[in-house]
Structures are given as C-alpha cells and as structure tokens.
Design an enzyme around this catalytic site. Structure first.
Site: not given
Length: 408
Positions: A92, A94, A125, A159-160, A188, A382
C-alpha cells in the site's frame, strides 16, 4: 536459483536507498489525515516501473471527492513468466502522519541512512513491501529472465484508513486480475528473523462512546453532572469484556481478544468547568469464534449500567467494523511455497501466526483466495523514527525470486 541473480540483488542497495528516499519525500496521507491522497506517490511508482521496462501496467482509480484529483490511485503491473500463474506482491502506498515531531530525531520525510538502517516515515509501513517487489522485478527485467510463473505487483491506496478505496475497489473493478491459482504475499507484517508467516487475523471493531450530562461551574459540582467521572468509570468497567470473551488461541499474538480504550476527544477548555459531554473510543481485536454483534451488545449492556449509576446518557456507536476473515489454510500452495523458499534461501524455519492487526490479506481471504502476510522487519510501524533494514529487504527479494522458480 542462479547465484548470479542473487548477487545482482545484492548490488542494488543504492537503488533501494534511492527508491526509499524519493518515496519518503512524498507524504502520501489520506484525507482523514488531512492529506491529499496517494496520487503523487503512485505517479512516481508508475513512472519508475515504466522506466524499468514493465509492459503491463494498469490503473484502477477509485472516486473520492475529498482529494484534489477526485480519486484514489491503485495500480498493478506484471513481469510475464512462462506461465500466466502469478505470484502477487501487494503493498500500500499511503502512510500515517508522523505524530509528535518532537519525538523524531530527524525530519520524518527526509530519509536518513545509518549503515544498514534507513529512517523515515513509511520506510517500513509499507515502502519496504513496494521496494521488495521492485527489486525482484528489476532483477528479472535487467537480466532478461523469464521465471516459471509471472511476478505481479499491486500497490493500493487507503490501507491505513479503512481500505475501501484500495484493494476492495481493485477486486471489483478487475475481478479477473487475480486467479484462484495465483500466489499472494502481503509484506505488511513480520519479525526480524523473517520466520513469522501470518495466516489469520482477528476481527476488528472501533467503538465510540458519547456521554452527555450537565455542564456547570466546578465550584458548584452538585449543580451539574460530570461526564468525565462517568467516562472514567466506563473505561474501567469495559475491562469486563476480557472476562466475557476469555477464550485463547496460541496461534495469535496476543492469544486473547483485546479491548483497549484509546482516543479521547477534548471536552471543556478551562479547568474550572465541569464537562457535560465526553467522547472516547475503544479498539477491539476479537478472536474469530466470537461474533462482533455480541461484543457490541456487551458494550451497550455495560454502558447502560454506568449511565444509570452516574445519571448520564451514553450513546454507543460503531466507527469501523471488519469481521474476521477465514484463515489461510496451512496447506495452501502459497504457504508451502513460502516456507520452502525461506528454508532454501535463508535457512529460516517459518512459523504460522495469527495477529490482531488488519491487512489487505483479509479482503482476499473473504473471497476464498489464500494469502499470507510476510516480511522481514523489526515491527515499528506508526512509531517515531520508523526504521527499515536494507539487508532485510534484499533478503526478502531473494525469497520472492526463489518462489518464482527462476532457471538455474
């Protein structure tokens, strides 16, 4: 697998750093995070793939009037093999916001290279996944090698922040893109050894609690109804959910369902006012044997008890819900193939896991398409000072190439 091909992968470290640097400089934030979406980053990726020599690039824009271009971008590309059967790497584009900038040692959007470690928002990520696919594809294209099965790359948006405008849209727009016989890897999640092979995910529930009482001056508390006190009591009471839903399954980490209060919205601005409204949220990760409807019912039951005790009204709303998808079978070809290539190329014995996090693999599993989530990484998505290892990405690309059964 040709050792020359592996040596070529090892020579691509500077290219890996360039890709990561250029992607990190593009803050691909969704509109929920006050961003303009993923188009600039996806445009970069498409241009890079064209320059590498991909001949089958397709785009699947999903309408979204909240972003400047009016859509969220999704793209697929393939390197043809001797068979139409395809090993797909799904990533992904984003990222999440950097959060508190004082916790970062460097600018989140400027890549830092420290030996084998690279630092920046998105490097793990999920840019590591994008780069893993690009490395394997570049080796095949530059060396003009046709593997036994094709290599496919899919990069999705959103995705987020819910996934709806990402892979689910792609699967609706191009229902024949992925065949039931294809192999699917979603890089992921993983561990530092590369041994964690995720085949199952818990159900996800985000619950919003809004408490309404009566605001008043703090010097006369009896004239009001303090929702902060009631909210605090409700947070503690909700811990009862762990006793109600107490089954354990050792394949998951943690092995139990989790019910975690997280965000709290601001109430009053000044210290000498008793709040008449409080809002907080709870993140629930629920083992598949439990119905999410039952979890919701229990939340409302507990809230009713607190509302009566503290003379407030409580509204319980569902912010996000994703019921657990069927797990990927242990004997699925993608599981067996990955375990075999891990052992062959790295001497790593893969271990099957279930997790509480949600990935796009669930979208596939709900459609009866087996998928595994795997990558070699130190989990720090994150977080401030997000990190990825160059050596891990190179090693993962070699596993992908081995699964393609490239000629010796």
């Amino acid at each position: 697998m040709s050792s020359d091909l592996f040596e070529y992968i090892d020579s691509l470290g500077e290219e890996l750093i360039r890709w990561q640097r250029e992607m990190t400089a593009i803050p691909a934030l969704g509109p929920e995070n006050q961003g303009a979406g993923e188009k600039e980053k996806t445009d970069w990726l498409v241009a890079e793939m064209k320059a590498m020599g991909f001949s089958d690039i397709r785009e699947y824009p999903c309408p979204d009037d909240r972003v400047p271009d009016g859509f969220r971008p999704n793209v697929s590309a393939r390197v043809p093999g001797k068979s139409q059967k395809t090993l797909w790497i799904i990533a992904h584009s984003d990222v999440v916001p950097p959060g508190d900038l004082t916790l970062w040692a460097t600018d989140p959007y400027t890549l830092v290279v420290d030996g084998d470690v690279i630092i920046g928002r998105g490097v793990e990520d999920n840019q590591q996944a994008i780069v893993t696919g690009l490395l394997a594809a570049k080796a095949l294209l530059d060396k003009n090698i046709a593997p036994e099965i094709s290599l496919g790359l899919i990069c999705v948006a959103d995705e987020e922040t819910g996934m709806a405008r990402g892979l689910p849209h792609v699967l609706e727009a191009a229902p024949d893109l992925i065949s039931p016989d294809d192999l699917i890897i979603v890089p992921d999640m993983g561990n530092a050894e590369g041994s964690m092979v995720e085949v199952a995910e818990k159900g996800l529930l985000w619950v919003r609690f809004e408490l309404l009482g009566k605001q008043c001056h703090a010097s006369t508390p009896d004239q009001g109804c303090n929702t902060l006190v009631a909210a605090s009591a409700l947070v503690l009471a909700l811990d009862e959910l762990h006793a109600v839903f107490d089954d354990k399954n050792p394949i998951y980490s943690p092995a139990r369902s989790t019910f975690t209060p997280t965000r709290k919205d601001a109430n009053v601005e000044n210290v000498n006012t008793i709040p008449g409204r409080d809002v907080f949220y709870m993140d629930c990760r629920v083992l598949p044997q439990y119905s999410l409807d039952r979890v919701i019912d229990e939340c409302r039951r507990i809230a009713r008890g607190i509302a009566e005790k503290y003379t407030v009204s409580i509204h319980v709303d569902i912010g996000s819900r994703s019921d657990a998808a069927p797990p990927t079978p242990e004997d699925a070809p993608v599981v067996k193939g990955l375990l075999k290539s891990l052992q062959k190329t790295r001497g790593v014995n893969g271990i099957l896991h279930g997790v509480g996090g949600q990935t796009v693999a669930g979208c596939l599993r709900r459609r009866g398409i087996p998928a595994v989530v795997w990558s070699t990484l130190v989990p720090n998505a994150h977080t401030p000072n997000e990190k990825s290892r160059i050596s891990s990405t190179l090693a993962d690309a070699k596993v992908v190439l081995d699964m393609l059964k490239c000629p010796e």
